[in-house]
Design an enzyme around this catalytic site. Structure first.
Site, PDB file in Angstrom:
ATOM      1  CD  GLU A   1      32.962  44.582  37.242  1.00  0.00           C
ATOM      2  OE1 GLU A   1      32.040  45.238  37.724  1.00  0.00           O
ATOM      3  OE2 GLU A   1      34.018  44.311  37.848  1.00  0.00           O
TER       4      GLU A   1
ATOM      5  CD  GLU B   1      30.073  34.836  38.856  1.00  0.00           C
ATOM      6  OE1 GLU B   1      30.570  35.968  38.767  1.00  0.00           O
ATOM      7  OE2 GLU B   1      29.097  34.580  39.586  1.00  0.00           O
TER       8      GLU B   1
ATOM      9  CG  ASN C   1      39.150  38.489  46.644  1.00  0.00           C
ATOM     10  OD1 ASN C   1      39.338  37.770  47.629  1.00  0.00           O
ATOM     11  ND2 ASN C   1      37.961  38.973  46.326  1.00  0.00           N
TER      12      ASN C   1
END
Length: 359
Positions: free
Chosen positions: A221, A212, A259
Site C-alpha cells: 500500500e 488494486e 485477514n
C-alpha cells in the site's frame, strides 16, 4: 551451365546409374533468411528468425532474448542471405505485424513466424498468436497456416505470453511462475465450469488485481499513513507483528490483522507473526490473493469465485472486493476502471465478458 541445370543433370546421372542419393531438403533454402528477429515479439518452439545474417530456431517459448542468446533457447541454423522468404504462409505480401500498432478489423499482417493473420476486431497491436478474439489465422495462396499451440504451465488458462500482454509494465516481483505455483492452494480456481467460464474467472481475477495494484506495479500500500490503522485490538490474538504491520500487500492488497490471521491459517503460513512474507515471496503473495477470491465474501453476499462460476457476473466480484466504497454509485469511475480492464482481458483470452458487469 547454370547451377540449376547442373543439379538436374546430376540427378539424372544418379538415377540412370541405379544409385540412391539423399539430398538434404534444406539445401536449396539454406541461403534464404527467415523473418528478422524482433525484441517485442513472442516466439514459440520451432519458430525461425534471422539475426545478424544467420538463421535461428527457437527450442521453446522466448521473448526479448536476441539470438544467439545465453540460455540455449536459440539453435543456430547457419548463415543466411539472399532475401527473406516466408516459411509457409503462401504468396501474400502483407506488411509485418508490429507490436503497439493500431489495427482495424480486417487488417492482414505477416507475423514473426512467417504466417498471416487477419484482425477480427480492432486492437492496439495485440500479439496474433495469443489472442484468438482479436486475430485468427489467414489463408494465403491456398495454403492453410498452422499456428503453434500456446503452452500453459500448471494447466492455467492464461499463458505466460498472455499474462505479459496484460501486465506489460508489471513489477518483476509479480512473476508468472509465482502465480502458477500458487494455483495448487485452490485447485478449483479458474478450473471450474466450461472453458469459457474458466477464462472469464481468470480474467475477472486479474482485472481486479490490475486495479488494486496499478497494473501489478505496487507490492505494498502506498499511503503509509494508513499503516497503523489496520490493527483490530479486539481480536484475541492481537497484533503480534506490531501495530503498523498489517497494511495492504500483494495482488489483492491483503490488509488487517484478522485477514492475515485467517489467510495464514488457511494456507498454513505464519502470516499473523510474519506478514512481510506477502511482500517478499511471490507465490505467497499470489496465494493470499487467490485465498481472498475463493473464500471471502467481503462486503458482498458471495465470494468472487462463486460470482463468476454461478453466473452472477463480474459486478459481484467488485462488490466482494470493495463494494462498500465503489458499488451502488459510490464510485462509478472506479467501477468502470475494473470493468474496462475485464473487457480487455476476456478479449485477450478470446471469450465474451458475460452479463452483469456492474454493481
Amino acid at each position: 551451365m547454370t547451377r540449376l541445370r547442373a543439379l538436374v543433370a546430376l540427378v539424372a546421372l544418379i538415377v540412370a546409374g541405379g544409385l540412391v542419393a539423399v539430398i538434404p531438403a534444406t539445401a536449396a533454402s539454406a541461403a534464404a533468411c527467415s523473418a528478422s528477429w524482433q525484441a517485442s515479439a513472442v516466439y514459440w518452439g520451432d519458430a525461425q528468425v534471422s539475426h545478424n545474417g544467420r538463421n535461428y530456431r527457437a527450442k521453446w517459448w522466448t521473448q526479448n532474448e536476441a539470438p544467439p542468446g545465453t540460455t540455449g533457447v536459440w539453435e543456430d541454423l547457419g548463415a543466411c542471405g539472399g532475401g527473406t522468404t516466408p516459411p509457409t504462409g503462401g504468396t501474400c505480401s502483407y506488411p509485418n505485424w508490429t507490436a503497439g500498432t493500431w489495427y482495424a478489423a480486417g487488417a492482414i499482417v505477416r507475423y514473426t513466424n512467417g504466417l498471416y493473420y487477419i484482425a477480427e476486431h480492432d486492437n492496439p497491436g495485440y500479439d496474433p498468436i495469443v489472442s484468438t478474439w482479436y486475430w485468427e489465422p489467414y489463408t494465403c495462396g491456398g495454403q492453410p497456416p498452422t499456428t503453434p499451440p500456446p503452452t500453459n504451465p500448471g494447466g492455467f488458462v492464461v499463458t505466460e505470453a498472455q499474462f505479459n500482454q496484460m501486465f506489460p509494465g508489471r513489477n518483476s516481483f509479480y512473476t508468472y511462475s509465482g502465480l502458477v505455483a500458487a494455483l495448487s492452494a485452490y485447485p478449483a480456481f479458474a478450473r471450474t465450469g466450461s472453458a469459457t467460464v474458466q477464462r472469464q474467472e481468470a480474467a475477472a481475477f486479474l482485472a481486479n488485481v490490475y486495479h488494486e495494484t496499478g497494473g501489478l506495479v505496487h507490492i505494498v500500500e502506498q499511503n503509509t499513513a494508513n499503516y497503523p490503522h489496520y490493527c483490530d485490538p479486539g481480536q484475541s490474538y492481537g497484533c503480534p507483528a506490531g501495530q503498523a504491520a498489517y497494511y495492504g500487500r500483494g495482488p489483492i492488497q491483503l490488509s488487517w490483522n484478522f485477514n492475515y490471521n485467517a489467510a495464514g491459517n488457511a494456507l498454513n503460513l505464519p502470516l499473523l507473526t510474519n506478514p512481510w512474507l506477502v511482500q517478499t515471496d511471490a507465490a505467497v503473495a499470489w496465494k493470499t490473493g487467490i485465498w481472498y477470491w475463493m473464500t471471502q465474501n467481503g462486503p458482498g453476499t458471495m465470494t468472487a469465485h462463486n460470482a463468476m462460476v454461478n453466473g452472477a457476473g463480474f459486478g459481484q466480484t467488485i462488490r466482494s472486493i470493495n463494494g462498500s466504497i465503489e458499488c451502488n454509485n459510490g464510485n462509478p469511475a472506479q467501477v468502470q476502471s475494473r470493468v474496462t480492464r475485464y473487457q480487455q482481458f476476456v478479449g485477450i483470452l478470446g471469450v465474451s465478458a458475460g452479463a452483469n458487469l456492474y454493481c
